[in-house]
Scaffold this motif. Structure first.
Motif, PDB file in Angstrom:
ATOM      1  N   LYS A 179       0.829  -1.206   0.000  1.00 57.17           N
ATOM      2  CA  LYS A 179       0.000   0.000   0.000  1.00 57.17           C
ATOM      3  C   LYS A 179       0.867   1.261   0.000  1.00 57.17           C
ATOM      4  CE  LYS A 179      -0.639   0.393   5.056  1.00 57.17           C
ATOM      5  NZ  LYS A 179      -0.270  -0.930   5.561  1.00 57.17           N
ATOM      6  N   ASN A 208       1.969   3.120  -2.509  1.00 53.33           N
ATOM      7  CA  ASN A 208       2.992   3.166  -3.558  1.00 53.33           C
ATOM      8  C   ASN A 208       2.314   3.577  -4.867  1.00 53.33           C
ATOM      9  OD1 ASN A 208       5.776   2.119  -2.652  1.00 53.33           O
ATOM     10  ND2 ASN A 208       4.384   0.585  -1.759  1.00 53.33           N
ATOM     11  N   ILE A 224       1.538   2.863  -8.042  1.00 54.21           N
ATOM     12  CA  ILE A 224       1.627   1.724  -8.954  1.00 54.21           C
ATOM     13  C   ILE A 224       0.699   1.847 -10.160  1.00 54.21           C
ATOM     14  CG2 ILE A 224       1.286  -0.766  -9.166  1.00 54.21           C
ATOM     15  CD1 ILE A 224       2.101  -0.991  -6.215  1.00 54.21           C
ATOM     16  N   ASN A 243       0.927   6.374 -11.320  1.00 55.07           N
ATOM     17  CA  ASN A 243       2.098   5.656 -11.794  1.00 55.07           C
ATOM     18  C   ASN A 243       3.025   6.590 -12.583  1.00 55.07           C
ATOM     19  OD1 ASN A 243       3.949   3.735 -12.654  1.00 55.07           O
ATOM     20  ND2 ASN A 243       2.691   3.124 -14.404  1.00 55.07           N
ATOM     21  N   LEU A 283      -3.420  -3.292  -1.230  1.00 51.97           N
ATOM     22  CA  LEU A 283      -3.301  -2.385  -2.367  1.00 51.97           C
ATOM     23  C   LEU A 283      -3.890  -1.007  -2.065  1.00 51.97           C
ATOM     24  CD1 LEU A 283      -4.338  -4.805  -5.270  1.00 51.97           C
ATOM     25  CD2 LEU A 283      -2.034  -3.974  -4.772  1.00 51.97           C
ATOM     26  N   THR A 288      -2.907   2.871  -4.044  1.00 48.76           N
ATOM     27  CA  THR A 288      -1.966   2.519  -5.116  1.00 48.76           C
ATOM     28  C   THR A 288      -2.460   3.009  -6.480  1.00 48.76           C
ATOM     29  OG1 THR A 288      -3.006   0.336  -5.279  1.00 48.76           O
ATOM     30  CG2 THR A 288      -1.002   0.505  -3.939  1.00 48.76           C
ATOM     31  N   ASN A 334      -8.422   4.555  -2.390  1.00 46.54           N
ATOM     32  CA  ASN A 334      -8.224   4.651  -3.821  1.00 46.54           C
ATOM     33  C   ASN A 334      -9.341   5.512  -4.415  1.00 46.54           C
ATOM     34  OD1 ASN A 334      -5.827   2.953  -4.723  1.00 46.54           O
ATOM     35  ND2 ASN A 334      -6.882   1.479  -3.388  1.00 46.54           N
TER      36      ASN A 334
END
Length: 325
Positions: free
Chosen positions: A166, A168, A170, A175, A204, A207, A236
């Motif tokens: 979590k 990060n 990604i 991203n 997650l 992310t 998220n």
């Protein structure tokens, strides 16, 4: 010099654990502490509690110390919050590849690790069969690092049960990795959920998940394969549409039993969809034992109301799950 005998309440520390705190510890003092530790002791740094900043000398010294203890059966390594960079992950990866490695858990959250570190750790997992839990949360790991880790967990490693990545960048707009495409990252996410053979928990949260990622997750869960029983998707941008899409796949799944969706901007439509999913799972005999929906656009009372409207008779909202979101 440094007290290793008792804490602030006068209670003695466990005989095989060492707690180091203070604002400044020089190399000589560090070496004295390291050499005074018994051979079968564990090293536990409490950075969050005492705000200890470890420099390169300290990290290197204790990396060597941990390495020398591998044969003594050390099982947990906590290297969180020390400003570790990618080259220091190389040391940890080397430990995991050792023939005598007995480490079961490695925690490296809140450092300065990037995809290079995640890729190196993934290579170590190819030959490692003892590590059961790995936390790389709160770093700067992007899509390429996730792809490396997911590939190994699908194709090679069957022993890791707990992966927390979590906080990060990604997926989606978060991203910043220009070396891989979003499509490749999404593909590996689907494979990890549908084809992993040992992984039980996947974290997650925060992310960059959105509707597109929810579609991939939904399809993967609907395959009703894989081994994941708990997934953390909090913080998220899932929203109503994403929650609705996700609920369709989870409804057809009998393996997943814990789901966290806190702080995702989910309103009445998404909440109702999750409620219907939970009811359907109950009727099929594969109950979702824990659903955590706090911090969305609807309060808990509405969620309970949706449960009642769906004819749901039992749900366990476990507050402790928030720490794994």
């Amino acid at each position: 010099m440094i007290s290793l005998v008792q804490n602030r309440t006068g209670q003695r520390f466990p005989p095989l654990a060492v707690l180091i705190y203070g604002s400044q510890i020089n190399k000589q003092a560090l070496c004295q502490v390291a050499s005074a530790m018994p051979d079968n002791s564990s090293v536990s740094f409490h950075h969050g509690l005492y705000s200890v900043k470890l420099g390169k000398v300290m990290r290197r010294t204790f990396a060597q110390r941990i390495s020398s203890q591998i044969e003594q059966g050390i099982e947990e390594v906590d290297l969180s919050g020390y400003g570790m960079e990618d080259e220091h992950a190389e040391e940890c990866a080397s430990l995991l590849e050792g023939d005598h490695c007995r480490i079961k858990a490695v925690t490296m959250f809140d450092n300065s690790l990037h995809s290079r570190a995640a890729t190196r750790l993934a290579r170590a997992l190819v030959s490692n069969s003892t590590l059961q839990a790995l936390s790389l949360a709160e770093n700067s790991i992007s899509a390429s690092g996730f792809i490396s880790m997911a590939t190994v967990l699908v194709e090679s490693n069957k022993s890791l049960q707990w992966l927390d990545i979590k906080d990060n960048p990604i997926f989606g707009s978060s991203n910043v990795d220009s070396t891989v495409s979003s499509t490749e990252a999404l593909g590996r996410l689907g494979l990890l959920v549908s084809r992993s053979c040992g992984l039980l928990y996947l974290g997650l949260a925060n992310t960059g998940l959105g509707e597109e990622e929810c579609s991939v997750l939904s399809e993967a869960f609907s395959a009703n394969t894989g081994s994941i029983t708990m997934i953390g998707l909090s913080r998220n941008a899932i929203g109503d549409r994403g929650a609705t899409i996700l609920s369709r796949g989870i409804e057809r799944n009998t393996i997943l039993h814990s789901l966290t969706l806190t702080e995702n901007g989910i309103g009445e439509e998404g909440t109702a969809a999750i409620a219907r999913c939970v009811k359907s799972r109950e009727q099929s005999g594969s109950l979702l034992r824990c659903v955590w929906m706090a911090g969305n656009k609807t309060d808990s009372s509405l969620f309970y109301g949706c449960m009642i409207d769906a004819g749901f008779s039992y749900i366990h909202l476990l507050p402790a799950m928030e720490m794994y979101c």
